[in-house]
Design an enzyme around this catalytic site. Structure first.
Site, short mmCIF file in Angstrom:
data_model
loop_
_atom_site.label_atom_id
_atom_site.label_comp_id
_atom_site.label_asym_id
_atom_site.label_seq_id
_atom_site.Cartn_x
_atom_site.Cartn_y
_atom_site.Cartn_z
N GLY B 462 0.85 -1.29 0.11
CA GLY B 462 -0.10 0.08 -0.11
C GLY B 462 1.00 1.33 0.00
N LYS B 627 4.80 12.79 -3.52
CA LYS B 627 3.21 12.54 -3.32
C LYS B 627 3.12 11.32 -2.45
CE LYS B 627 -1.19 12.62 -5.71
NZ LYS B 627 -1.85 12.82 -6.85
N LYS B 695 17.36 6.09 0.39
CA LYS B 695 17.38 5.68 1.59
C LYS B 695 15.99 4.81 2.20
CE LYS B 695 20.95 8.46 3.81
NZ LYS B 695 21.20 9.54 4.87
N GLU B 699 9.64 3.13 7.82
CA GLU B 699 9.60 3.32 9.18
C GLU B 699 9.54 4.68 9.49
OE1 GLU B 699 9.33 -0.31 9.84
OE2 GLU B 699 10.14 -0.44 7.86
#
Lengths: 338, 735
Positions: B462, B627, B695, B699
């Site tokens: 997602g 985006k 990178k 998270e």
């Protein structure tokens, strides 16, 4: 979940006739609570009698100067009905602070009164619960009871009634119109819901073969000085930890009449005549509000995780009465508490 | 032609998703599909004495009920059940294997019926008799039984001695409760046997991981098993390990010789993995100028009785702050619960929360601005490995974040920024995560009509993997993005790691670049083979693919169209499969960083908290798509709000059961809880971390957010709450 029969009722008489023939049948209107309970195996009706098509969908002024609300009026329609928005905005605000738009679209006025508690143990069939299985014990008393009751509890049950709408209806002193095999009768709102006592499985004084047909509001709507404040763990779409419905009639800054009801704290919307009487003739100041709060919370008892509700309720009562007195009711869309 | 990389490209799979064309694991219908419904244990520990399935079997439409007694054969050794992310120590859980109950909610039987509703009805009629055993589910009560694991970073100097003699000290414990992922999509698997071959549609973040796992559990040859997961309705780590429903679906399909789907209910998903409840202890000792002299970080986290799950909770301070003396310790407590698992920023969401609250408390003790303290302790080297970073623009995150937030207008004193009945608080925190790359292979098939298919066995959970892959391939092949089709979520595609750890973007995109280079080489050969080729004498790195042409980088007039090169060489397609190059270079630390600034408003009497503003300034190398990147970080911030204020899996330890196993009572933020969120991407060119300078962002968005909010709550109220979530009853002494 077990299989069940489905039948439609054609009219109120038909609904009463159908439920009389089958004691384990249940009426279904919006189904926003009952269907969940069936899925969770908490309810297992043999038959669902669909009353959602009954012609009980009007909101009409009464000759006495009040308003009669059909039991099948969806919560959304009721909250936005001009008569309610203008004359009973407390009711409108209370409804809109509950659930989500989608649930309010489905939920009926009558069904809102009959929704079951959200006590965790009531929904978990792997744990004892007197409301679900009388005599099995109350797991909440020594359990995870942050959301449970502080008033009117018993050793058998510390569940709360989760409705917001009912808190406003209690404050407005609505009347519940019901029909049954013996004919029609009315029940004062204060007498409609029960305290748990030794029969926590019974939430209301509605007989199993009776049906709610309407809710009647008396003429007085307190549309100038009212507020509904709901305190919860997130800012929307959560049940109340504590909610307060306050309605005042003022003469200048002197209180001529007061209504005060709490949600989220007991097995029914919580009112006290002493608390309301204590406000009569008082000036609208924090000291008077605090005194009323103390009366209303008289006898409150925490069970560990929910001890905070007592103090929270006290402060919320004072805040809500202040909002009502100032004529600045709590907004539903602006989550800031004023 | 403008570059797609770096442009705010809309999701290429957006239309498929909103029209319902995109199919999820529980939506693949095949003729004769059987539906399975799980019967779970109601006790956390013990043995099954008897399972009575007779009532279920009597229900019309029920085909069979599988239990540990009548299931088909499955592997009987731990190795067979060890997937890519299985814990090093322990025995992975084996669904429906034997009569032992290891946690409440464990599957004990699978009811199989012609339709899902019938299966569910029959499941309610299965009666289980247990022999109960004493259980433990409370971390605090079992704390004395914690045992150390050998994971943490090496100590430096003497942290205890330095702490004891430090000019200013702060020492405290912080607590994060058990949290569940709650992806919108329920876990589901559809298993189809056909002529000895098994096809599985599964909700997973790693199709090849599940494929290898199933081969082990069912002793199947790799080419007999194909696992697909084209779309996923959220994973957040819950889909990294194969979940039990995939085993049950395959077991049942094998037993019945019919296709079987097993879909879990929302409540059943609370018996999968979770973020472990964790106690974190920080002891920070500073000199009076705000430089750190001692840093101790200890964690005590929950794992199951049968596996030792642990992530890096305590090492993050080494990446952020200089301290000559440091000590780290990680302990585990075994409880009768499912094995904990990765959940967005595992280790960091919890460890950095504690570290950054502790730094805030140290700043208060030092009477120093919290940003100033971070700058004072700022480390240009990874303190643990004593190496520099490939890049680290964290200073710039602090600067840009603070400027966008208006931090300079902050009054230092708690309770000093009042507005009506609201106390206003401003808090900040740092965030840090890893910038990893994993070995990945990508296949490109370029056809003469100027279309290309780009394929690897990744999952798009997602986050926008389809989209960034299309962007990078379009740029590298010099084609319009509409001419790129992306294939993923199929175990038969080229090798790809799990979608986790924030490494997919860097791994997949660098592999695309390598594969595209190989395609370019083939095209150049064809072009040079043409009569009087203008590209004669050029090498693969002297040319680029731009606007459908092979063009000399030095002289744009020397060009051949891709179409004519392929035509002249009679090539109707070029197929190449190449891997990325994963640097073995250990001389540099590879990390992403962030600075989070949060504003809260707390009702002084009622304790109601609103998070009215958050600025998250992130330095994460090259941003492929502003985006989708913005959405990714914004989602992390929302989750951070939930972690700070709402999320908590509530156990009744008497029953060893989760009491709020539904999303009505397990609270995550709703729209009303989310106000103004600003995401800033700080420019961070980095040619060392990997060739494309990517990178990863999976998270970092959540890391530090809960700390910034907790610190803002302290600044607003003067009340320090160290156990999450910060609910209103912890804010105000009501009684």
């Amino acid at each position: 979940m077990i299989p069940f029969q489905y039948a439609r009722a054609n009219d109120v008489a038909d609904a009463i006739k159908q439920i009389a023939t089958d004691p384990s049948a249940k009426f279904i209107a919006g189904g926003t609570n009952l269907i969940d309970l069936i899925k969770y195996d908490v309810e297992g009706p043999s038959r669902l009698i669909d009353i959602s098509h009954l012609p009980l969908r009007s909101v009409e002024p009464t000759s006495a100067g009040g308003v009669l609300i059909g039991a099948m009026v969806p919560n959304t329609d009721l909250a936005y009905h001009p008569l309610i928005e203008q004359r009973y905005p407390l009711l409108s605000r209370a409804i809109l602070s509950g659930a989500s738009q989608q649930l309010r679209n489905m939920a009926s006025t009558g069904g809102n009164l009959l929704q079951r508690t959200r006590c965790f143990y009531y929904y978990d069939t792997a744990t004892p619960c007197n409301k679900r299985e009388p005599g099995s014990g109350c797991s909440a008393i020594d359990g995870v009871n942050r959301i449970n009751a502080i008033l009117g509890t018993s050793e058998a049950c510390i569940a709360t009634h989760p409705s917001d709408m009912c808190v406003a209806l209690a404050a407005l002193e609505a009347t519940v119109h019901v029909a049954g095999p013996a004919g029609a009768r009315t029940i004062a709102f204060a007498d409609f819901h029960r305290l748990p006592g030794n029969t926590p499985q019974r939430d209301t004084n509605l007989e199993p073969d009776e049906i709610i047909t309407a809710i009647e509001l008396p003429p007085k709507g307190f549309s100038a000085n009212y507020s509904y404040l709901k305190i919860r763990d997130r800012l929307s779409y959560a049940f109340a930890l504590v909610s307060v419905a306050a309605a005042l009639e003022l003469d200048g800054d002197t209180i001529k009449e007061a209504r005060l009801a709490l949600g989220g704290v007991a097995h029914k919307p919580w009112r006290s005549t002493a608390a309301e009487a204590a406000l009569l003739g008082q000036r609208t100041d924090a000291a008077a509000f605090a005194k009323a709060a103390d009366w209303l919370l008289h006898g409150a008892k925490g069970y560990g995780h929910n001890n905070f509700k007592i103090g929270l309720a006290r402060r919320a009562i004072i805040r809500t009465l202040g909002q009502a007195a100032r004529g600045t009711p709590q907004s539903n869309s602006d989550k800031k508490i004023r | 032609m403008a570059s797609y990389i770096g442009s705010a490209t809309s999701r290429v799979d957006g239309r498929a998703k909103v029209t319902g064309e995109a199919k999820y694991a529980g939506e693949f219908n095949v003729p004769g599909l059987v539906h399975g419904y799980v019967v779970e244990s109601t006790i956390p520990k013990g043995r099954i004495v008897r399972i009575d399935i007779s009532g279920a079997l009597e229900v019309d439409g029920v085909i069979d009920v599988l239990t540990h007694r009548n299931r088909p054969q499955m592997a009987d050794n731990d190795d067979a059940y060890k997937d890519e992310v299985a814990t090093e120590k322990g025995s992975p859980y084996r669904p429906l294997y034997d009569d032992i109950v290891l946690f409440s909610g464990q599957p004990l039987a699978l009811v199989l019926a012609e339709d899902w509703e019938t299966a569910r009805v029959a499941a309610s009629l299965v009666k289980v008799e247990y022999q109960k055993a004493p259980h433990v589910t409370d971390l605090h009560a079992e704390r004395a039984n914690a045992f150390a694991i050998d994971k943490p970073e090496e100590p430096r100097g003497d942290a205890e001695k330095a702490f004891a003699s430090a000019a200013v000290r702060h020492e405290a414990e912080y607590f994060i409760p058990t949290e569940h992922h709650n992806p919108m999509e329920l876990f589901a698997s559809t298993a189809i046997w056909d002529d000895g071959k098994l096809t599985v549609y599964d909700k997973t973040q790693g199709v090849q991981n599940v494929q290898q796992y199933l081969c082990g559990v069912f002793k199947l040859k790799p080419d007999a098993v194909r696992v697909m997961s084209p779309y996923m309705g959220g994973g957040f780590g819950s889909g990294l390990r194969p979940q039990y429903q995939v085993v049950l679906a395959v077991l049942a399909a094998r037993a019945l010789k019919r296709p079987v789907r097993v879909m879990l209910s929302r409540a059943q998903m609370y018996a999968l993995g979770h973020r472990p409840a964790t106690i974190e202890r920080l002891a920070l000792g500073a000199n009076s100028d705000g430089t750190l002299d001692a840093m101790t970080h200890e964690a005590i986290a929950v794992t199951s009785q049968f596996e030792e799950f642990a992530r890096n909770d305590t090492g993050w301070g080494n990446l952020l702050y200089k301290s000559p003396n440091a000590k780290f310790e990680h302990k585990l407590v075994k409880l009768d619960v499912p094995t904990s698992c990765d959940m967005r920023a595992p280790g960091a969401a919890t460890g950095v929360y504690a570290l950054e609250c502790a730094m805030d408390e140290l700043a208060v003790a030092l009477k120093m601005d919290p940003v100033q303290l971070r700058l004072q302790c700022y480390s240009d080297r990874d303190q643990g490995a004593d190496i520099p970073y490939t890049s680290k623009q964290l200073r710039e995150c602090y600067r840009q974040g603070a400027a966008a937030f208006g931090w300079d207008k902050r009054k230092a004193e708690p309770r000093s920024m009042r507005e009506g009945s609201d106390l206003v608080g401003w808090g900040m925190a740092s965030g840090v995560w890893e910038a990893l790359q994993m070995p990945t292979t990508v296949r490109i098939v370029l056809t003469a009509n100027g279309h290309a298919e780009v394929a690897t066995a990744a999952s798009d959970i997602g986050t926008g993997t389809y989209t960034i892959m299309a962007q990078v391939a379009a740029d590298m092949l010099g084609l319009p993005i509409d001419n790129i089709s992306v294939k993923l979520g199929d175990s038969t595609l080229p090798q790809c790691p799990l979608e986790g750890g924030s490494w997919i973007a860097s791994s997949v995109c660098n592999a695309i670049a390598n594969t595209a280079r190989a395609v370019r080489g083939d095209l150049l050969k064809l072009a040079i083979g043409m009569k009087d080729s203008p590209l004669t004498g050029t090498g693969v790195d002297d040319v680029a693919l731009i606007d459908g042409k092979i063009i000399s980088r030095r002289d744009a007039t020397r060009a051949v169209s891709i179409a004519s090169a392929m035509q002249s060489g009679n090539a109707d397609r070029i197929t190449r499969e190449e891997a990325n190059k994963v640097a073995e270079d250990k001389s540099r630390a590879r990390n992403v960083h962030s600075a989070i600034f949060a504003e809260v408003r707390v009702d002084e009497q009622l304790g109601v908290i609103r998070v009215t503003r958050v600025v998250n300034a992130v330095a994460a190398g090259r941003i492929l798509n502003p985006k989708t990147a913005h959405s990714q970080v914004m989602g992390g911030v929302v989750w951070g709000i939930g972690m700070a204020l709402h999320e908590e899996t509530l156990f009744d330890h008497r029953f060893g059961r989760v009491m709020n196993a539904n999303i009505a009572e397990y609270h995550v933020p709703v729209n009303a809880d989310v106000h103004d969120i600003k995401v800033i991407f700080v420019d961070e060119p980095d040619e060392i971390v990997n060739p494309l300078g990517i990178k990863g962002l999976g998270e970092i968005g959540i890391v530090g957010v809960a700390a910034a909010i907790a610190n803002a709550v302290y600044h607003a109220t003067g009340k320090r709450v160290r156990d999450l979530p910060i609910t209103l009853d912890k804010m105000v002494q009501f009684n």
